[in-house]
Design a protein around this motif. Sequence first.
Motif, PDB file in Angstrom:
ATOM      1  N   ASN A 130       0.818  -1.221   0.000  1.00  0.00           N
ATOM      2  CA  ASN A 130       0.000   0.000   0.000  1.00  0.00           C
ATOM      3  C   ASN A 130       0.851   1.270   0.000  1.00  0.00           C
ATOM      4  OD1 ASN A 130      -2.157   1.752   0.218  1.00  0.00           O
ATOM      5  ND2 ASN A 130      -2.332   1.493   2.439  1.00  0.00           N
ATOM      6  N   ARG A 131       1.898   1.282   0.849  1.00  0.00           N
ATOM      7  CA  ARG A 131       2.619   2.531   1.108  1.00  0.00           C
ATOM      8  C   ARG A 131       3.692   2.804   0.068  1.00  0.00           C
ATOM      9  NH1 ARG A 131       0.049   5.648   5.010  1.00  0.00           N
ATOM     10  NH2 ARG A 131      -1.314   4.144   6.048  1.00  0.00           N
ATOM     11  N   PHE A 132       3.692   4.015  -0.462  1.00  0.00           N
ATOM     12  CA  PHE A 132       4.700   4.433  -1.432  1.00  0.00           C
ATOM     13  C   PHE A 132       5.653   5.422  -0.778  1.00  0.00           C
ATOM     14  CE2 PHE A 132       3.489   3.330  -5.937  1.00  0.00           C
ATOM     15  CZ  PHE A 132       2.617   2.320  -5.581  1.00  0.00           C
ATOM     16  N   GLY A 133       6.927   5.103  -0.811  1.00  0.00           N
ATOM     17  CA  GLY A 133       7.936   6.012  -0.283  1.00  0.00           C
ATOM     18  C   GLY A 133       8.597   6.798  -1.399  1.00  0.00           C
ATOM     19  N   PRO A 134       9.523   7.674  -1.049  1.00  0.00           N
ATOM     20  CA  PRO A 134      10.226   8.484  -2.054  1.00  0.00           C
ATOM     21  C   PRO A 134      10.957   7.620  -3.090  1.00  0.00           C
ATOM     22  CG  PRO A 134      10.776   9.189   0.183  1.00  0.00           C
ATOM     23  CD  PRO A 134       9.955   7.959   0.322  1.00  0.00           C
ATOM     24  N   HIS A 135      11.502   6.464  -2.634  1.00  0.00           N
ATOM     25  CA  HIS A 135      12.241   5.606  -3.572  1.00  0.00           C
ATOM     26  C   HIS A 135      11.331   5.039  -4.657  1.00  0.00           C
ATOM     27  CE1 HIS A 135      10.801   3.133  -0.193  1.00  0.00           C
ATOM     28  NE2 HIS A 135      10.554   2.230  -1.119  1.00  0.00           N
ATOM     29  N   LEU A 176       9.669   4.518 -10.378  1.00  0.00           N
ATOM     30  CA  LEU A 176       8.694   4.717 -11.451  1.00  0.00           C
ATOM     31  C   LEU A 176       9.259   5.600 -12.548  1.00  0.00           C
ATOM     32  CD1 LEU A 176       5.266   5.152  -9.653  1.00  0.00           C
ATOM     33  CD2 LEU A 176       5.956   3.317 -11.197  1.00  0.00           C
ATOM     34  N   ARG A 177       9.985   6.648 -12.129  1.00  0.00           N
ATOM     35  CA  ARG A 177      10.552   7.545 -13.135  1.00  0.00           C
ATOM     36  C   ARG A 177      11.561   6.800 -14.004  1.00  0.00           C
ATOM     37  NH1 ARG A 177      11.954  12.012  -9.777  1.00  0.00           N
ATOM     38  NH2 ARG A 177       9.898  12.871  -9.375  1.00  0.00           N
ATOM     39  N   ALA A 178      12.365   5.972 -13.350  1.00  0.00           N
ATOM     40  CA  ALA A 178      13.348   5.178 -14.095  1.00  0.00           C
ATOM     41  C   ALA A 178      12.645   4.212 -15.046  1.00  0.00           C
ATOM     42  CB  ALA A 178      14.243   4.416 -13.126  1.00  0.00           C
ATOM     43  N   ALA A 179      11.538   3.634 -14.573  1.00  0.00           N
ATOM     44  CA  ALA A 179      10.798   2.688 -15.415  1.00  0.00           C
ATOM     45  C   ALA A 179      10.253   3.401 -16.651  1.00  0.00           C
ATOM     46  CB  ALA A 179       9.665   2.054 -14.618  1.00  0.00           C
ATOM     47  N   LEU A 180       9.756   4.629 -16.457  1.00  0.00           N
ATOM     48  CA  LEU A 180       9.206   5.381 -17.588  1.00  0.00           C
ATOM     49  C   LEU A 180      10.312   5.749 -18.589  1.00  0.00           C
ATOM     50  CD1 LEU A 180       6.622   7.719 -15.830  1.00  0.00           C
ATOM     51  CD2 LEU A 180       6.157   5.760 -17.311  1.00  0.00           C
ATOM     52  N   ARG A 181      11.505   5.986 -18.055  1.00  0.00           N
ATOM     53  CA  ARG A 181      12.637   6.311 -18.940  1.00  0.00           C
ATOM     54  C   ARG A 181      13.277   5.056 -19.510  1.00  0.00           C
ATOM     55  NH1 ARG A 181      14.513   9.574 -14.733  1.00  0.00           N
ATOM     56  NH2 ARG A 181      16.118   8.009 -14.398  1.00  0.00           N
ATOM     57  N   ARG A 182      12.774   3.893 -19.108  1.00  0.00           N
ATOM     58  CA  ARG A 182      13.353   2.600 -19.479  1.00  0.00           C
ATOM     59  C   ARG A 182      14.802   2.497 -19.020  1.00  0.00           C
ATOM     60  NH1 ARG A 182       9.838  -0.190 -21.751  1.00  0.00           N
ATOM     61  NH2 ARG A 182       8.082   0.780 -22.829  1.00  0.00           N
ATOM     62  N   ASP A 183      15.060   3.086 -17.891  1.00  0.00           N
ATOM     63  CA  ASP A 183      16.382   3.028 -17.282  1.00  0.00           C
ATOM     64  C   ASP A 183      16.464   1.765 -16.450  1.00  0.00           C
ATOM     65  OD1 ASP A 183      18.645   3.271 -15.800  1.00  0.00           O
ATOM     66  OD2 ASP A 183      18.261   5.327 -15.136  1.00  0.00           O
ATOM     67  N   LYS A 184      17.273   0.788 -16.892  1.00  0.00           N
ATOM     68  CA  LYS A 184      17.258  -0.512 -16.224  1.00  0.00           C
ATOM     69  C   LYS A 184      18.369  -0.668 -15.203  1.00  0.00           C
ATOM     70  CE  LYS A 184      14.360  -3.166 -19.149  1.00  0.00           C
ATOM     71  NZ  LYS A 184      14.290  -3.191 -20.574  1.00  0.00           N
ATOM     72  N   ARG A 185      19.179   0.376 -14.994  1.00  0.00           N
ATOM     73  CA  ARG A 185      20.273   0.259 -14.029  1.00  0.00           C
ATOM     74  C   ARG A 185      19.726   0.041 -12.622  1.00  0.00           C
ATOM     75  NH1 ARG A 185      23.128   5.661 -14.823  1.00  0.00           N
ATOM     76  NH2 ARG A 185      20.953   6.141 -15.295  1.00  0.00           N
ATOM     77  N   ARG A 186      20.373  -0.881 -11.896  1.00  0.00           N
ATOM     78  CA  ARG A 186      19.915  -1.206 -10.548  1.00  0.00           C
ATOM     79  C   ARG A 186      19.870   0.034  -9.663  1.00  0.00           C
ATOM     80  NH1 ARG A 186      17.294  -5.308 -11.413  1.00  0.00           N
ATOM     81  NH2 ARG A 186      18.386  -6.794 -12.721  1.00  0.00           N
ATOM     82  N   SER A 187      20.900   0.875  -9.822  1.00  0.00           N
ATOM     83  CA  SER A 187      21.021   2.015  -8.912  1.00  0.00           C
ATOM     84  C   SER A 187      19.868   2.995  -9.067  1.00  0.00           C
ATOM     85  CB  SER A 187      22.350   2.727  -9.156  1.00  0.00           C
ATOM     86  OG  SER A 187      22.457   3.060 -10.520  1.00  0.00           O
ATOM     87  N   SER A 188      19.238   3.004 -10.245  1.00  0.00           N
ATOM     88  CA  SER A 188      18.125   3.933 -10.435  1.00  0.00           C
ATOM     89  C   SER A 188      16.787   3.272 -10.138  1.00  0.00           C
ATOM     90  CB  SER A 188      18.147   4.506 -11.851  1.00  0.00           C
ATOM     91  OG  SER A 188      18.293   3.468 -12.783  1.00  0.00           O
ATOM     92  N   ARG A 189      16.826   2.023  -9.658  1.00  0.00           N
ATOM     93  CA  ARG A 189      15.572   1.317  -9.356  1.00  0.00           C
ATOM     94  C   ARG A 189      15.528   0.868  -7.894  1.00  0.00           C
ATOM     95  NH1 ARG A 189      12.451  -1.108 -13.655  1.00  0.00           N
ATOM     96  NH2 ARG A 189      12.928  -0.013 -15.576  1.00  0.00           N
ATOM     97  N   PRO A 190      15.574   1.787  -6.957  1.00  0.00           N
ATOM     98  CA  PRO A 190      15.529   1.373  -5.560  1.00  0.00           C
ATOM     99  C   PRO A 190      14.141   0.818  -5.224  1.00  0.00           C
ATOM    100  CG  PRO A 190      15.299   3.744  -5.699  1.00  0.00           C
ATOM    101  CD  PRO A 190      15.519   3.256  -7.104  1.00  0.00           C
ATOM    102  N   ALA A 191      14.123  -0.241  -4.424  1.00  0.00           N
ATOM    103  CA  ALA A 191      12.838  -0.852  -4.086  1.00  0.00           C
ATOM    104  C   ALA A 191      12.844  -1.352  -2.655  1.00  0.00           C
ATOM    105  CB  ALA A 191      12.543  -2.007  -5.042  1.00  0.00           C
ATOM    106  N   GLY A 192      11.701  -1.219  -2.001  1.00  0.00           N
ATOM    107  CA  GLY A 192      11.506  -1.806  -0.686  1.00  0.00           C
ATOM    108  C   GLY A 192      11.179  -3.277  -0.852  1.00  0.00           C
ATOM    109  N   LYS A 193      10.387  -3.825   0.035  1.00  0.00           N
ATOM    110  CA  LYS A 193      10.055  -5.249  -0.081  1.00  0.00           C
ATOM    111  C   LYS A 193       9.404  -5.527  -1.434  1.00  0.00           C
ATOM    112  CE  LYS A 193       8.146  -9.226   2.180  1.00  0.00           C
ATOM    113  NZ  LYS A 193       7.647  -9.818   3.404  1.00  0.00           N
ATOM    114  N   PHE A 194       8.586  -4.569  -1.906  1.00  0.00           N
ATOM    115  CA  PHE A 194       8.036  -4.665  -3.257  1.00  0.00           C
ATOM    116  C   PHE A 194       8.467  -3.430  -4.021  1.00  0.00           C
ATOM    117  CE2 PHE A 194       5.065  -6.793  -0.385  1.00  0.00           C
ATOM    118  CZ  PHE A 194       5.057  -8.059  -0.934  1.00  0.00           C
ATOM    119  N   ASN A 195       8.741  -3.588  -5.313  1.00  0.00           N
ATOM    120  CA  ASN A 195       9.074  -2.400  -6.083  1.00  0.00           C
ATOM    121  C   ASN A 195       7.784  -1.694  -6.511  1.00  0.00           C
ATOM    122  OD1 ASN A 195       8.167  -3.331  -8.692  1.00  0.00           O
ATOM    123  ND2 ASN A 195      10.034  -4.565  -8.842  1.00  0.00           N
ATOM    124  N   ALA A 196       7.919  -0.471  -6.989  1.00  0.00           N
ATOM    125  CA  ALA A 196       6.729   0.342  -7.268  1.00  0.00           C
ATOM    126  C   ALA A 196       5.830  -0.313  -8.308  1.00  0.00           C
ATOM    127  CB  ALA A 196       7.156   1.727  -7.729  1.00  0.00           C
TER     128      ALA A 196
END
Lengths: 254, 214
Positions: B89-94, B99-119
């Motif tokens: 349910n909860r969305f944090g800043p990461h 999501l922004r990286a996903a929209l840019r199709r940026d697949k680098r790990r460093s630009s895809r921070p995720a908690g227990k579930f990714n956005a």
Amino acid sequence: MNPEQPEAPEARGEDHGAEQKQGKPVGRRVFLGTLGLGALGVVTAPTLQRGLESFLASASDKDPTGLTDLLPNGGGFRYYSVASSVPRKNATTYRLKVDGLVDHPRTYTLAELRALPQNRLVRDVQCVTGWRVPGTPFEGVRLSRLLDAAGVRQGAGAVRFTCFDGTYTESLTLDQARRADVLVALRMQDKALSHAHGGPARLYVAPMYFYKSAKWLSGITVTEDVKPGYWEERGYDVDAWVGRSNGRDDEPTS
Amino acid sequence: MSLRVDTPGRTASVRRFGPATRWVHRTTAVLMGVCVVTAACLYVPQLAELVGRRELVVRVHEWAGLALPVPVLAGLVSRAFRADLGFLNRFGPHDRVWLRAALRRDKRRSSRPAGKFNAGQKIYAAWIAGATLVMLGTGLIMWFTHLTPLVWRTSATFVHDWLALTIGIVLAGHIGMALGDPEARRGMRTGEVSREWAEREHSVWRRSAPREER
């Protein structure tokens, strides 16, 4: 390896809980938004559907792949069969039996049916589930011609139809059956009626919802009273006039 | 990227899902699968011709659909499952970064921070839950036609048809992504994932997890 880690103990740390409790409840908003959109979709469906149908109907005319036919209301027929499998009949194996309260019961072959005068009707097909196929040509023998040839006896009031799928049945009152827009159809869309469409011969009741147009027609029995057919025993109306039955207000087809 | 120095136990497993979450996922997947297969047999002409038996297929489809929300509702008795729903349910800043990286199709790990579930997983979960209930609602209108004005049936059919198509596509994406990530599948199957995978794919979750966990 510590497989039996207790669930959500205090030891999980504050950060861990923070990930769960802080932050915006976007998930809930997406969830409720999807529900809202669904409800809005139901409310605006009549408008949306009209627009989409006309668009898809024109698109499917120009679509050589046939993929648009798979889209909802993609301007095509949908195949419904209530039986587990339907035997195939061809010109040599097909028979249509006319019996019941008649003076001259008889059995027609496909060639005999084809030798009779043929009538061609071009009407919309309307299914009770909502889909409509505009301007579909059907061609065949008027049912009234077969009834007259058989000689309907006094006291008869209805006609019952049976099908070689072994399951489906339909009925019409005698008056309905004698209408000029009720055919034993042998051709559809100017081609011999295919097996999927109920070939080699099906009933075609132009002014009624398409479930009245029984596929794979094999028997016509004149009876005293109307007996509800397969779907009618499952809740559909027996007098299935398009736009005036089943609680629907579609434009009449004939 | 987590700045961890404790290298021993690279191959160690970490707990990702408790039994409740796994069973909810499993049973929901089976019911959804039954819904999709029976829907295809009612809808795709070639399959409809192959299978026939329309009344039976309709019956199976209806009951599978009716049962579809039951595993999630039953799962609510489990605290671990409720906690997982909280994470979804909860969305944090990461998540915004992800999501922004996903929209840019940026697949680098460093630009895809995720908690227990990714956005992406969070949005998928919320959307599929809402879509399932819309399917259930429209399905019930089509099923019990006498309960609502009959114009509703056509409208409900329309929404049910198009949403079914959308769900089919989204579900294929969900399954496709799972097929592409064996470790994620292992997490759902056994409840355990390798620590390396967890740190790579769910860095925020691992960083905040207790250090003692090995």
